[in-house]
Design a protein around this motif. Structure first.
Motif, PDB file in Angstrom:
ATOM      1  N   LYS A  16      35.275 -54.878 123.851  1.00  0.00           N
ATOM      2  CA  LYS A  16      33.887 -54.789 124.498  1.00  0.00           C
ATOM      3  C   LYS A  16      33.009 -53.898 123.881  1.00  0.00           C
ATOM      4  O   LYS A  16      31.740 -54.184 123.602  1.00  0.00           O
ATOM      5  N   THR A  17      33.323 -52.623 123.436  1.00  0.00           N
ATOM      6  CA  THR A  17      32.432 -51.635 123.082  1.00  0.00           C
ATOM      7  C   THR A  17      31.940 -51.961 121.584  1.00  0.00           C
ATOM      8  O   THR A  17      30.882 -51.657 121.377  1.00  0.00           O
ATOM      9  N   ALA A  20      29.607 -54.787 121.898  1.00  0.00           N
ATOM     10  CA  ALA A  20      28.536 -54.310 122.356  1.00  0.00           C
ATOM     11  C   ALA A  20      27.664 -53.342 121.349  1.00  0.00           C
ATOM     12  O   ALA A  20      26.470 -53.605 121.309  1.00  0.00           O
ATOM     13  N   ASP A  34      27.210 -48.048 128.930  1.00  0.00           N
ATOM     14  CA  ASP A  34      28.711 -47.959 128.653  1.00  0.00           C
ATOM     15  C   ASP A  34      29.184 -47.053 129.596  1.00  0.00           C
ATOM     16  O   ASP A  34      29.035 -45.910 129.345  1.00  0.00           O
ATOM     17  N   CYS A  81      28.342 -52.807 129.031  1.00  0.00           N
ATOM     18  CA  CYS A  81      29.664 -52.679 128.606  1.00  0.00           C
ATOM     19  C   CYS A  81      30.691 -52.156 129.527  1.00  0.00           C
ATOM     20  O   CYS A  81      31.128 -50.921 129.064  1.00  0.00           O
TER      21      CYS A  81
END
Length: 186
Positions: A16-17, A20, A34, A81
């Motif tokens: 995900k990070t 992103a 985040d 995120c």
């Protein structure tokens, strides 16, 4: 200008990070929000304020303040995120963004568990973001348990304006291009 709210969904170490950050580089006028950054900040500078039990309300308050600023004081696309695995919470987020005039995009990471286990074993990621668990293995075990009990419902096309599913890293560049195209075509 119509703005996008891109909401990632997935287990720990699903990408995900990384996704992103890559999207932020390609999507002009976007910002990544985040919660892991907020958790690490709190752990580093305000550990005595962290709740011993229950929800991490201070982390959520920081995140909400940043989101509110991005929504009301900028014209940025927002890339949220977080894991966002709980359907009820995800629907609240989508409703909030849609009520603010955003076009909502879900990006669901459905990588196989055996790949996630390898990523966790090889990870050099700081555990400072963890409050309840002491390792990412514990986080992953909890997430597997939630999934097995039926507490987690995968996103559906009806939830948001667009749904993208990532089953392996090969699909990421094309999904980033599609999201950038969505933003450009408004």
């Amino acid at each position: 200008m119509k703005r996008l709210a891109i909401i990632t969904v997935g287990k720990t170490h699903s990408g995900k990070t990384t996704f992103a950050k890559a999207l932020e580089k390609e999507l002009a006028n976007s910002v990544v929000v985040d919660q892991d950054n907020h958790a690490e900040f709190l752990h580093t500078y305000y550990q005595s304020l962290l709740p011993k039990q229950g929800s991490n309300t201070i982390k959520y308050a920081i995140t909400q303040t940043i989101v509110n600023h991005a929504v009301h004081e900028t014209n940025c696309h927002i890339i949220l995120c977080n894991s966002n695995r709980n359907r009820r919470g995800r629907l609240r987020l989508i409703e909030y963004y849609q009520n603010q005039g955003f076009h909502c995009v879900l990006v669901n990471f459905e990588l196989p568990d055996h790949i996630l286990k390898v990523r966790i074993a090889e990870s050099r990621r700081s555990t400072k973001i963890l409050r309840v668990a002491s390792t990412f293995d514990e986080v992953f075990s909890r997430q597997q348990s939630e999934t097995n009990k039926g507490d987690i419902i995968e996103p559906t096309e009806e939830e948001a304006d667009h749904l993208f599913i990532i089953k392996n890293s090969d699909g990421i560049p094309s999904i980033i291009r599609e999201i950038v195209d969505l933003a450009v075509n408004f």
